[in-house]
Scaffold this motif. Structure first.
Motif, PDB file in Angstrom:
ATOM      1  N   GLY A  13      34.882  51.100  89.491  1.00  0.00           N
ATOM      2  CA  GLY A  13      35.345  50.005  90.320  1.00  0.00           C
ATOM      3  C   GLY A  13      34.257  49.324  91.118  1.00  0.00           C
ATOM      4  N   GLN A  14      33.018  49.770  90.986  1.00  0.00           N
ATOM      5  CA  GLN A  14      31.918  49.192  91.743  1.00  0.00           C
ATOM      6  C   GLN A  14      31.369  47.949  91.039  1.00  0.00           C
ATOM      7  OE1 GLN A  14      31.240  50.463  94.803  1.00  0.00           O
ATOM      8  NE2 GLN A  14      32.950  51.838  94.309  1.00  0.00           N
ATOM      9  N   VAL A  15      30.951  46.949  91.817  1.00  0.00           N
ATOM     10  CA  VAL A  15      30.377  45.720  91.276  1.00  0.00           C
ATOM     11  C   VAL A  15      28.876  45.914  91.067  1.00  0.00           C
ATOM     12  CG1 VAL A  15      29.890  43.301  91.743  1.00  0.00           C
ATOM     13  CG2 VAL A  15      32.130  44.252  92.294  1.00  0.00           C
ATOM     14  N   ILE A  16      28.422  45.610  89.869  1.00  0.00           N
ATOM     15  CA  ILE A  16      27.008  45.737  89.506  1.00  0.00           C
ATOM     16  C   ILE A  16      26.458  44.327  89.311  1.00  0.00           C
ATOM     17  CG2 ILE A  16      25.352  46.821  87.962  1.00  0.00           C
ATOM     18  CD1 ILE A  16      27.192  48.794  89.411  1.00  0.00           C
ATOM     19  N   PRO A  17      25.791  43.739  90.312  1.00  0.00           N
ATOM     20  CA  PRO A  17      25.344  42.336  90.197  1.00  0.00           C
ATOM     21  C   PRO A  17      24.237  42.131  89.178  1.00  0.00           C
ATOM     22  CG  PRO A  17      24.518  43.317  92.218  1.00  0.00           C
ATOM     23  CD  PRO A  17      25.457  44.318  91.630  1.00  0.00           C
ATOM     24  N   GLU A  18      23.570  43.198  88.743  1.00  0.00           N
ATOM     25  CA  GLU A  18      22.462  43.049  87.785  1.00  0.00           C
ATOM     26  C   GLU A  18      22.920  42.898  86.341  1.00  0.00           C
ATOM     27  OE1 GLU A  18      21.268  44.783  91.502  1.00  0.00           O
ATOM     28  OE2 GLU A  18      22.675  45.576  89.988  1.00  0.00           O
ATOM     29  N   VAL A  19      24.227  42.984  86.086  1.00  0.00           N
ATOM     30  CA  VAL A  19      24.709  42.810  84.712  1.00  0.00           C
ATOM     31  C   VAL A  19      24.275  41.448  84.191  1.00  0.00           C
ATOM     32  CG1 VAL A  19      26.756  42.607  83.258  1.00  0.00           C
ATOM     33  CG2 VAL A  19      26.660  44.347  85.050  1.00  0.00           C
ATOM     34  N   GLU A  20      23.688  41.431  83.001  1.00  0.00           N
ATOM     35  CA  GLU A  20      23.139  40.202  82.432  1.00  0.00           C
ATOM     36  C   GLU A  20      24.159  39.510  81.530  1.00  0.00           C
ATOM     37  OE1 GLU A  20      19.558  41.229  80.422  1.00  0.00           O
ATOM     38  OE2 GLU A  20      18.587  42.048  82.209  1.00  0.00           O
ATOM     39  N   ALA A  21      23.850  38.288  81.170  1.00  0.00           N
ATOM     40  CA  ALA A  21      24.699  37.532  80.253  1.00  0.00           C
ATOM     41  C   ALA A  21      24.613  38.126  78.856  1.00  0.00           C
ATOM     42  CB  ALA A  21      24.275  36.071  80.226  1.00  0.00           C
ATOM     43  N   GLN A  22      25.757  38.222  78.191  1.00  0.00           N
ATOM     44  CA  GLN A  22      25.758  38.623  76.789  1.00  0.00           C
ATOM     45  C   GLN A  22      25.249  37.459  75.944  1.00  0.00           C
ATOM     46  OE1 GLN A  22      29.193  41.418  75.734  1.00  0.00           O
ATOM     47  NE2 GLN A  22      30.138  40.129  77.294  1.00  0.00           N
ATOM     48  N   GLU A  23      24.525  37.779  74.879  1.00  0.00           N
ATOM     49  CA  GLU A  23      23.892  36.757  74.045  1.00  0.00           C
ATOM     50  C   GLU A  23      24.409  36.855  72.615  1.00  0.00           C
ATOM     51  OE1 GLU A  23      19.747  37.465  74.302  1.00  0.00           O
ATOM     52  OE2 GLU A  23      19.605  37.039  76.445  1.00  0.00           O
ATOM     53  N   SER A  24      24.524  35.702  71.978  1.00  0.00           N
ATOM     54  CA  SER A  24      24.976  35.674  70.596  1.00  0.00           C
ATOM     55  C   SER A  24      24.308  34.512  69.871  1.00  0.00           C
ATOM     56  CB  SER A  24      26.502  35.513  70.520  1.00  0.00           C
ATOM     57  OG  SER A  24      26.935  35.412  69.176  1.00  0.00           O
TER      58      SER A  24
END
Length: 819
Positions: free
Chosen positions: A582-593
């Protein structure tokens, strides 16, 4: 001097008059109503129609001129003339409601759908095709590459993506769905009200830069702009809907209002769980436009939705296993669940035509959702062998218990989200080159409280969470440490996300030898910042170049080829930032395709009727993937970018008039999508790895009774991966659900159709159309499953995957009218 001056003036006036001509006439709309303030122009001259729709225009003689008739909300008309001096030409025009608001025809005589690879669905077909959850999403399920194994959900996966990877626009405004919904039974109504729909465009990949930052698809909906007073009404065992539309006397103000109510008890009470269900869904939408003049128009789109879901389960028996070894799960429940989702949405748009070659649109919108998910449910279960002896009194009952246990689930989840959006867009035409641009600012303010846990007990001993080197030897050797939940989440988040995105794209038509060609190239970028309580602010940026190319050779066969692709990024929304605790991780990056799509469009005649075969082959390479699991329709992300994936496949769709005067189609799709965690060598199936799909949408009527019509909706999908227990290693659970097979059919008799001519005193003359119908959902009573419930038993040390079945066969009566 005076006679000379007078003579000169007279000759000059006569000369000038002799070099002009006049054009006059009337301007109507499609309903043959006269339109006021319509712009009628040529070159540097022009006029407007009066209150009676009449115009009178003086034009140069002895030269070819182009007269343009334009009115906001309608397709412009042009006419070329070359008149002799002193002649008077009467020209009457009928303006049609504007079809192309976002893109227009690029190649002469070629529809935009063929050029850009867009599937266009007719609103009337959308409204008529039967389905457990009728609407635009229901008909999307019949398209290749679009998959959903839950008839009570409006969510869909496209070419290996998940439900969060699809863009939905209504009148160019992005719409959202509630965050906490975990089951299709709770989901309620789609945002899109089919009573208001005018155009439906869908793209399954390789879309242009002007569309937002998602990885899979774009659904672009446009609502109608009324041209006269009218309305509709529909009622069935599942609820009802009504709409009304009107236009002011001066034609400047238009409005359309829709109200819907749905009650899903007919479906949920037919399931294997004996329960007291009260799923109630209500919404109202309004679309208003006001035209200040022939250049400026203001529009408003508003929506209020209130969905409640009350659930009191009593018992459930689910049979599974094989004929040789039948088993059953028997559950006795205590407790209840109460969920509520309230959403409020409003958007104000201003369309301004600077000149014939430059138009702009500015939109401000606000979306507010208040959600709560409360439940306390105790489930006492038994797993055992089922009596399979035909004729026995206890046939089908559990006669030998192999395991017993109990499960207690608790949740007090609340979410309050406010999303504000400000967007400016423009289109410029310069010598057959079209430029489009846009700038968008989004502010997301989300307050989220998670309090959720699960206790599991077997034979009086609580099963503890799995830990490294932990062996569950209960009940033989009881674990004497303090009791703790098998699963527990406690989190309270206050998160703010600011996003700034922009795009610029260019389109051009040209010729390659004798072939017609069209090219589009563009780039979009997004910068976003995540901040909030007890987290470190983080800012990231991505760039997404995209391109499309279409060519139509000058062949005897009517064929068009398309190639599209580019780099696509999906910056994380709030749910993708929240990990399993339930914790927010602000470092999550954009997924790329990286998308590559190769398409072919072949139009031909069969049985002297029009048909079209559309083929697309595609490949996607995905990196920085945020892994997730799907529980019914709820996606749980792990909030890390440690997976790479790929998807490839082939989509085929043949549509045409299989029955004269009706449109039907058959679809086939092949898909393979797999993923691999960084550090591992083996690829495993993604949760949306739907290998094969066959679908059909068929319309027919009785030849001797043409007012008796049939509508058929058929879908066959191979089984999806069956999922894994919570937080288990997905590499250890690579099983699949059974194949999904569903047939929905509807029979309707038209008491009156639009083309019928009745006496004014006839009671049906008041209606434009009215019909009554009978629908059968899941006609063959196929027991499809959506997920598995994993039940553990400490006594036997076994874990059972129990299928969660969807709705059985259900009957429905429906009445619908339009006036």
């Amino acid at each position: 001097m005076k006679p000379y001056f007078f003579l000169t003036f007279t000759l000059l006036t006569w000369f000038c008059y002799s070099q002009t001509a006049r054009v006059n006439g009337l301007v109507f709309n499609e309903s043959k109503n006269l339109l006021e303030a319509v712009n009628v122009s040529y070159g540097n001259g022009g006029t407007t129609t009066n209150t009676n729709g009449f115009y009178n225009l003086t034009v140069p003689a002895n030269q070819t001129i182009t007269i343009k008739v334009s009115y906001v909300g309608y397709q412009p008309i042009t006419a070329k003339l070359n008149l002799k001096p002193n002649t008077v030409k009467e020209l009457n025009f009928v303006l049609k409601t504007k079809v192309e608001q976002i893109s227009e025809v690029i190649i002469t005589n070629e529809p935009r759908s063929r050029i850009e690879g867009i599937t266009i669905l007719q609103p009337e077909t959308v409204r008529r095709i039967p389905g457990a959850n009728p609407g635009v999403e229901n008909i999307l399920m019949t398209l290749p590459g679009v998959n959903s194994n839950n008839e009570l959900s409006t969510q869909y996966a496209v070419r290996g993506g998940n439900y969060d990877e699809n863009l939905v626009y209504v009148n160019g405004i992005q719409v959202y769905r509630p965050f906490l919904v975990r089951s299709g039974q709770q989901e309620g109504l789609s945002f899109v009200n089919t009573d208001l729909v005018r155009d439906v465009d869908f793209s399954a990949g390789g879309f242009q830069a002007k569309y937002g930052d998602k990885l899979s698809s774009v659904l672009d909906i446009k609502y109608r702009r009324p041209v006269d007073f009218g309305g509709s009404f529909e009622a069935s065992f599942l609820g009802g809907s009504a709409s009304v539309e009107a236009v002011s006397k001066n034609q400047k103000l238009t409005g359309i209002l829709g109200i819907r109510y749905r009650e899903n008890s007919l479906f949920v009470n037919a399931k294997q769980t004996d329960a007291d269900f009260k799923p109630r869904f209500f919404d109202t939408q309004a679309y208003l436009t006001y035209q200040f003049n022939n250049k400026l128009e203001l529009s408003f789109l508003g929506n209020i939705a209130i969905n409640t879901y009350d659930y009191i389960p009593y018992t459930r028996q689910t049979n599974f296993g094989t004929i040789q070894d039948p088993k059953a799960l028997l559950i006795f429940y205590e407790g209840q669940e109460q969920d509520q989702y309230e959403t409020y949405f409003g958007a104000l748009s201003a369309n301004y035509e600077v000149n014939d070659n430059f138009t702009t649109k500015t939109t401000a919108s606000v979306y507010h959702t208040k959600e709560q998910e409360f439940f306390d449910i105790v489930a006492n279960y038994r797993i055992g062998e089922v009596n399979s002896g035909f004729g026995d009194e206890d046939f089908g009952e559990v006669e030998f218990t192999e395991g017993a246990g109990a499960q207690y689930t608790h949740a007090r989840n609340k979410l309050d989200a406010l999303i504000a959006n400000f967007k400016h867009e423009g289109k410029v035409d310069i010598n057959d080159h079209k430029f489009e641009y846009g700038v968008n600012f989004v502010h997301e303010d989300i307050r989220d409280q998670l309090q959720e846990y699960e206790m599991i007990d077997s034979a009086g001993f609580f099963v503890r969470p799995l830990q490294p080197n932990f062996e569950n030897d209960q009940p033989y050797n009881p674990y004497e440490e303090p009791i703790e939940p098998y699963f527990s989440i406690r989190a309270k988040n206050s998160t703010k996300i600011n996003r700034i995105s922009a795009y610029l794209q260019w389109s051009h038509q040209f010729k390659v030898n004798n072939a017609k060609a069209w090219v589009n190239a563009g780039i979009r970028s997004q910068v976003w910042n995540v901040s909030g309580d007890q987290i470190n602010a983080n800012t990231q940026q991505v760039f997404s170049p995209r391109a499309q190319f279409s060519i139509k050779p000058k062949w005897d066969k009517d064929m068009l080829f398309r190639l599209s692709g580019g780099f696509y990024h999906q910056p994380p929304m709030y749910r993708a930032l929240r990990d399993s605790t339930g914790q927010v991780i602000p470092e999550v990056e954009a997924q790329e395709s990286v998308h590559i799509v190769l398409g072919n469009d072949y139009s031909f005649k069969l049985w002297d009727r029009p048909f079209k075969l559309v083929s697309e082959a595609y490949y996607k390479h995905l990196s920085n993937v945020n892994p997730y699991t799907i529980e019914n329709v709820r996606i749980r992300y792990r909030a890390r970018n440690d997976v790479e994936a790929y998807a490839y496949g082939l989509d085929l769709r043949l549509n045409g008039e299989f029955v004269p005067g009706t449109e039907s189609w058959f679809s086939f799709g092949y898909l393979k999508t797999e993923e691999r965690q960084i550090g591992r060598s083996e690829f495993i199936s993604r949760p949306t790895d739907q290998r094969l799909k066959f679908a059909a949408l068929f319309q027919d009527y009785v030849p001797n009774i043409p007012k008796l019509k049939l509508y058929l909706n058929l879908v066959y999908n191979t089984g999806l991966p069956g999922g894994s227990p919570r937080f288990a290693d997905p590499y250890e659970y690579q099983t699949r659900l059974p194949d999904y097979q569903r047939v929905d059919i509807g029979f309707f008799y038209a008491l009156k159709e639009a083309q019928d001519k009745l006496r004014p005193e006839h009671w049906l003359a008041k209606f434009e159309s009215i019909d009554i119908g009978f629908e059968i959902f899941n006609m063959f009573d196929r027991l499809n499953s959506i997920t598995n419930t994993f039940v553990r038993d400490a006594t036997t040390r076994n874990q059972f995957a129990i299928p969660n079945f969807l709705s059985p066969r259900v009957f429905n009566l429906k009445l619908r009218t339009r006036f």
